[in-house]
Motif scaffolding. Structure first.
Motif, PDB file in Angstrom:
ATOM      1  N   UNK A  15       1.108  -0.979  -0.274  1.00 19.61           N
ATOM      2  CA  UNK A  15      -0.028  -0.069   0.135  1.00 19.61           C
ATOM      3  C   UNK A  15       1.114   0.954  -0.106  1.00 19.61           C
ATOM      4  N   UNK A  16       2.464   1.108   1.169  1.00 15.12           N
ATOM      5  CA  UNK A  16       3.347   2.472   1.650  1.00 15.12           C
ATOM      6  C   UNK A  16       3.788   2.009  -0.373  1.00 15.12           C
ATOM      7  N   UNK A  17       4.438   1.056  -0.958  1.00 16.99           N
ATOM      8  CA  UNK A  17       5.259   1.898  -1.711  1.00 16.99           C
ATOM      9  C   UNK A  17       4.611   1.569  -2.989  1.00 16.99           C
ATOM     10  N   UNK A  18       4.093   0.948  -2.887  1.00 17.50           N
ATOM     11  CA  UNK A  18       3.247   1.087  -4.413  1.00 17.50           C
ATOM     12  C   UNK A  18       2.503   1.919  -4.817  1.00 17.50           C
ATOM     13  N   UNK A  19       1.563   3.089  -4.082  1.00 20.81           N
ATOM     14  CA  UNK A  19       0.710   4.025  -4.502  1.00 20.81           C
ATOM     15  C   UNK A  19       1.342   5.306  -3.516  1.00 20.81           C
ATOM     16  N   UNK A  20       1.593   5.178  -1.885  1.00 22.09           N
ATOM     17  CA  UNK A  20       1.918   6.026  -1.472  1.00 22.09           C
ATOM     18  C   UNK A  20       3.011   6.936  -2.049  1.00 22.09           C
ATOM     19  N   UNK A  21       4.331   5.871  -1.924  1.00 24.24           N
ATOM     20  CA  UNK A  21       5.492   6.278  -1.682  1.00 24.24           C
ATOM     21  C   UNK A  21       5.350   7.191  -4.045  1.00 24.24           C
ATOM     22  N   UNK A  22       4.556   6.420  -4.157  1.00 22.78           N
ATOM     23  CA  UNK A  22       5.418   7.626  -5.783  1.00 22.78           C
ATOM     24  C   UNK A  22       4.830   8.780  -6.077  1.00 22.78           C
TER      25      UNK A  22
ATOM     26  N   UNK B 213      11.260   2.657  -8.549  1.00 24.44           N
ATOM     27  CA  UNK B 213      12.039   1.828  -7.118  1.00 24.44           C
ATOM     28  C   UNK B 213      11.633   1.303  -6.534  1.00 24.44           C
ATOM     29  N   UNK B 214      10.275   1.567  -5.951  1.00 25.20           N
ATOM     30  CA  UNK B 214       9.811   0.224  -5.231  1.00 25.20           C
ATOM     31  C   UNK B 214       9.722  -0.970  -6.846  1.00 25.20           C
ATOM     32  N   UNK B 215       9.285  -0.954  -8.267  1.00 26.22           N
ATOM     33  CA  UNK B 215       8.787  -2.446  -8.363  1.00 26.22           C
ATOM     34  C   UNK B 215      10.086  -2.553  -8.716  1.00 26.22           C
ATOM     35  N   UNK B 216      11.747  -2.186  -8.461  1.00 26.92           N
ATOM     36  CA  UNK B 216      12.677  -2.723  -8.126  1.00 26.92           C
ATOM     37  C   UNK B 216      12.649  -3.801  -7.488  1.00 26.92           C
ATOM     38  N   UNK B 217      12.445  -3.232  -6.217  1.00 30.32           N
ATOM     39  CA  UNK B 217      12.598  -4.177  -5.006  1.00 30.32           C
ATOM     40  C   UNK B 217      11.918  -5.572  -4.904  1.00 30.32           C
TER      41      UNK B 217
END
Length: 232
Positions: free
Chosen positions: A167-174, A190-194
Motif C-alpha cells: 500500500x505504501x510503496x506502490x501507491x503512497x510513495x510514488x 524504485x518500489x518495482x525494483x524492490x
C-alpha cells in the motif's frame, strides 16, 4: 536507451531531492540499517573500503566517520549528479580528508584486484543491470579475508506487513516522490525494483556463484531490509 543509461539519467535527475525524500519515506529507519552494517564493515584497524553505488554519500560518510584512523573510503557511482552532492556533505561532517570519489560502473570497477578490505553497497545493487557481474567485481577487488556487506530493501514475507508495505510503496510513495521531486515515474520504478529483486536464498546463491565461499544474510525491521554478507 539501454537500461543502465536510463537508470543513470533517472538518478541524475532526482539527485537534488533524493536525500530529503529518502529520509522522509523511510522514516529515518535507513540510518539504523546503516548502523547495523557498520558492525560488519569497520573492525578497529586501518582499512581500505569501497562503497559502490554510493549515491549522495550517506553510507560513505558514515563509514568514513566510524573507520579507524588511517582508513580511507572510496565512493563509486555511475551517477555524477548524485555524487556532486557528496563532498560538501563530507566537509560538513569533517571527513573529507578520509574519502575520495570515483565515477564508476559497479559491473566494471576501475580498481586493481585485491585492493580493498571491505566492499559495501547500500540500496544500490538492485539497480544493477547484471547483478552477477557486480558481485564478481566485488569479489575481485576484495583482499583475501575481506568482506562484502550489502544492504538492500526487501519485500516482507509476513502477509500483513506485506499488505501495508505494498500500500505504501506502490501507491503512497510514488505520490509523495512525484510531489517533492517532480518525477513520479522514478518513484514508481524504485518500489518495482524492490519487488523484482531476487529472493534471499536466490541472491545468496548468486553470491556463492560469484566466488564467495561464505555467505549469510540478516533480516532487518520485519524484512523491510536485508543485509547480505560475503566473505572472501
Amino acid at each position: 536507451m539501454p537500461k543502465k543509461e536510463k537508470i543513470q539519467q533517472m538518478f541524475d535527475e532526482i539527485a537534488p531531492s533524493y536525500d530529503k525524500l529518502n529520509h522522509i519515506m523511510s522514516l529515518n529507519v535507513d540510518k539504523l540499517w546503516r548502523r547495523h552494517a557498520l558492525g560488519e564493515i569497520v573492525d578497529g584497524t586501518p582499512q581500505q573500503i569501497l562503497d559502490v553505488a554510493c549515491g549522495t554519500g550517506d553510507s560513505t560518510i558514515v563509514t568514513a566517520r566510524a573507520a579507524a584512523e588511517g582508513s580511507h573510503v572510496t565512493g563509486a557511482d555511475i551517477s555524477e549528479g548524485m555524487m556532486a552532492l557528496v563532498m560538501e556533505k563530507a566537509r560538513r561532517a569533517g571527513v573529507e580528508d578520509r574519502m575520495s570519489l570515483q565515477v564508476a560502473d559497479g559491473e566494471n570497477l576501475p580498481f586493481e584486484q585485491a585492493s580493498f578490505h571491505r566492499v559495501t553497497c547500500a540500496f544500490g545493487i538492485r539497480n544493477f543491470e547484471h547483478k552477477e557481474l557486480g558481485l564478481k567485481e566485488f569479489y575481485r577487488v576484495l583482499k583475501p579475508g575481506g568482506k562484502a556487506v550489502i544492504l538492500e530493501l526487501s519485500v516482507p514475507r509476513n502477509p500483513i506487513v506485506g499488505w501495508f508495505y505494498d500500500l505504501y510503496f506502490l501507491h503512497v510513495l510514488p505520490w509523495i516522490g512525484g510531489l517533492i521531486s517532480g518525477d513520479k515515474a522514478a518513484y514508481k520504478y524504485l518500489p518495482a525494483s524492490v519487488h523484482a529483486f531476487p529472493a534471499p536464498e536466490a541472491f545468496l546463491q548468486m553470491m556463492r556463484e560469484a566466488g564467495f565461499p561464505v555467505v549469510r544474510h540478516r533480516s532487518l525491521s520485519l524484512g523491510l531490509c536485508r543485509m547480505y554478507i560475503g566473505e572472501k
